[in-house]
Design an enzyme around this catalytic site. Structure first.
Site, PDB file in Angstrom:
ATOM      1  N   CYS A  56      41.329  48.988  55.879  1.00  0.00           N
ATOM      2  CA  CYS A  56      42.231  48.621  54.780  1.00  0.00           C
ATOM      3  C   CYS A  56      43.644  48.338  55.280  1.00  0.00           C
ATOM      4  O   CYS A  56      44.325  49.240  55.761  1.00  0.00           O
ATOM      5  CB  CYS A  56      42.227  49.772  53.771  1.00  0.00           C
ATOM      6  N   CYS A  59      46.407  50.380  53.642  1.00  0.00           N
ATOM      7  CA  CYS A  59      46.321  51.768  54.112  1.00  0.00           C
ATOM      8  C   CYS A  59      47.042  51.911  55.445  1.00  0.00           C
ATOM      9  O   CYS A  59      47.789  52.867  55.666  1.00  0.00           O
ATOM     10  CB  CYS A  59      44.860  52.192  54.279  1.00  0.00           C
TER      11      CYS A  59
END
Length: 135
Positions: A56, A59
């Site tokens: 991600c 993230c």
């Protein structure tokens, strides 16, 4: 498990791990999760659980900021959980997108934030720390 709007399929090594730096504890087992929750309860600490994924992009982008916050707010307990490594735990929190930040007191959710909004994360952490008199 979970969606990430900016999923990046790059081949660099950073895509293959979740960053846990500063005072962030990487949770890799359910036993470690339970141990940290018990420790937080005994120490009267609020837990911030970052449900994240190695693939991600958002993230990865917020990970260093999360670590920075963990160094500033040492009265809080910062955890990172890889949704792909602990799918049952992620399911129990109904994670639908990453990153998702859960704020827990005595193991119970008191707030949450979905997404990599640095300003909103800072605001929530500051509010919790101020409410507890920990700033």
């Amino acid at each position: 498990m979970g969606l990430c709007v900016s999923r990046q399929d790059d081949d660099d090594d950073s895509a293959h791990f979740i960053m846990a730096d500063g005072n962030v504890h990487l949770i890799t087992t359910v036993a470690a999760w339970e141990e940290k929750l018990l420790q937080a309860k005994q120490q009267d600490k609020i837990v911030i659980a970052n449900f994240s994924a190695a693939w991600c992009g958002p993230c990865k982008m917020i990970a260093s900021y999360y670590s920075e916050l963990s160094r500033k707010y040492t009265s809080l307990m910062f955890l990172t959980i890889d949704v792909d490594e602990l799918p049952d735990l992620s399911t129990s929190f109904d994670i639908k997108a990453t990153p998702s930040f859960f704020f827990l007191k005595n193991g119970k959710e008191i707030d949450k934030l979905v997404g990599s909004n640095k300003a909103e994360l800072q605001k929530k952490i500051t509010a919790i720390a101020d409410a507890q008199g920990w700033t």
